[in-house]
Design an enzyme around this catalytic site. Sequence first.
Site, PDB file in Angstrom:
ATOM      1  N   CYS A  81       0.810  -1.137  -0.013  1.00  0.00           N
ATOM      2  CA  CYS A  81       0.007   0.033  -0.015  1.00  0.00           C
ATOM      3  C   CYS A  81       0.877   1.170   0.101  1.00  0.00           C
ATOM      4  O   CYS A  81       1.586   1.559  -0.947  1.00  0.00           O
ATOM      5  CB  CYS A  81      -1.085  -0.124   1.035  1.00  0.00           C
ATOM      6  N   HIS A 175      -3.291  -4.865   1.883  1.00  0.00           N
ATOM      7  CA  HIS A 175      -2.569  -5.068   3.182  1.00  0.00           C
ATOM      8  C   HIS A 175      -2.587  -6.721   3.468  1.00  0.00           C
ATOM      9  O   HIS A 175      -3.506  -7.028   4.099  1.00  0.00           O
ATOM     10  CB  HIS A 175      -3.381  -4.487   4.326  1.00  0.00           C
ATOM     11  N   GLU A 177      -0.962  -8.063   5.613  1.00  0.00           N
ATOM     12  CA  GLU A 177      -0.561  -8.437   7.014  1.00  0.00           C
ATOM     13  C   GLU A 177      -1.850  -8.490   7.962  1.00  0.00           C
ATOM     14  O   GLU A 177      -2.138  -8.782   9.054  1.00  0.00           O
ATOM     15  CB  GLU A 177       0.328  -7.491   7.592  1.00  0.00           C
TER      16      GLU A 177
HETATM   17  N1  GLN Z   1      -3.361   6.309   0.865  1.00  0.00           N
HETATM   18  C1  GLN Z   1      -2.206   6.077   1.661  1.00  0.00           C
HETATM   19  C2  GLN Z   1      -1.139   6.913   0.935  1.00  0.00           C
HETATM   20  O1  GLN Z   1      -1.258   7.662  -0.093  1.00  0.00           O
HETATM   21  C3  GLN Z   1      -1.898   4.671   1.459  1.00  0.00           C
HETATM   22  C4  GLN Z   1      -2.812   3.867   2.215  1.00  0.00           C
HETATM   23  C5  GLN Z   1      -2.367   2.571   3.123  1.00  0.00           C
HETATM   24  O2  GLN Z   1      -1.261   2.453   3.148  1.00  0.00           O
HETATM   25  N2  GLN Z   1      -3.400   1.939   3.478  1.00  0.00           N
HETATM   26  O3  GLN Z   1       0.048   6.745   1.563  1.00  0.00           O
END
Ligand code: GLN
Length: 193
Positions: A81, A175, A177
């Site tokens: 992410c 994610h 995890e």
């Molecule tokens: N939207 C977040 C960002 O731009 C990432 C979201 C996440 O890691 N769950 O960093």
Amino acid sequence: MPGRKVGVLALQGAVALHQRALADAGASPRAVRAAAELDEVEALVIPGGESTTMSMLLESSGLFDPVGERIADGMPVFGTCAGMILLASDILDGRPDQRSWAAIDVDVRRNAFGRQVDSFEADLPVAEIAGDPFHAVFIRAPVVERAGDGVDVLASVGDRPVLARQGRVLVSSFHPELTADGRLHRYFLEEVA
Ligand code: GLN
């Protein structure tokens, strides 16, 4: 036998659950907050969180360049992410001062996964991982808008890559995890690292 030392970048974000998943997969996880801790690990997970904040903290902690140098030297990394955003070659809808290591040839757009949905879950067939689909949790996830020829796409939602690998760099827009399914952490340790 103690497991291999694998770091989790611990400046901000979803650190503890990655450490647990790595330990369950047989590694010996370490939190990495400073360059001396980075020196101790042979692979690194860059967790989810907020990529703009992480970019700022990477600069102020003096870790941005050392992590970039280790990646350039071949250290295996798994970015999830926000971690995917930090590893991407180009960030769309980022903050002007936000940096990335350009470790994998993908362009990502922040917070743009289907404009109406903030968060969603999906069962994804994953290339190279046998058995049931992987239950993936997306939270304000980045969209991959371009993946270069050297990038292997391992899973997609529709036509959008959400799990991809280039050499020793593995990235997911979800994610892994957050579920009890340890197959992706094991894949990282056994096939990428
Ligand atoms: N939207 C977040 C960002 O731009 C990432 C979201 C996440 O890691 N769950 O960093």
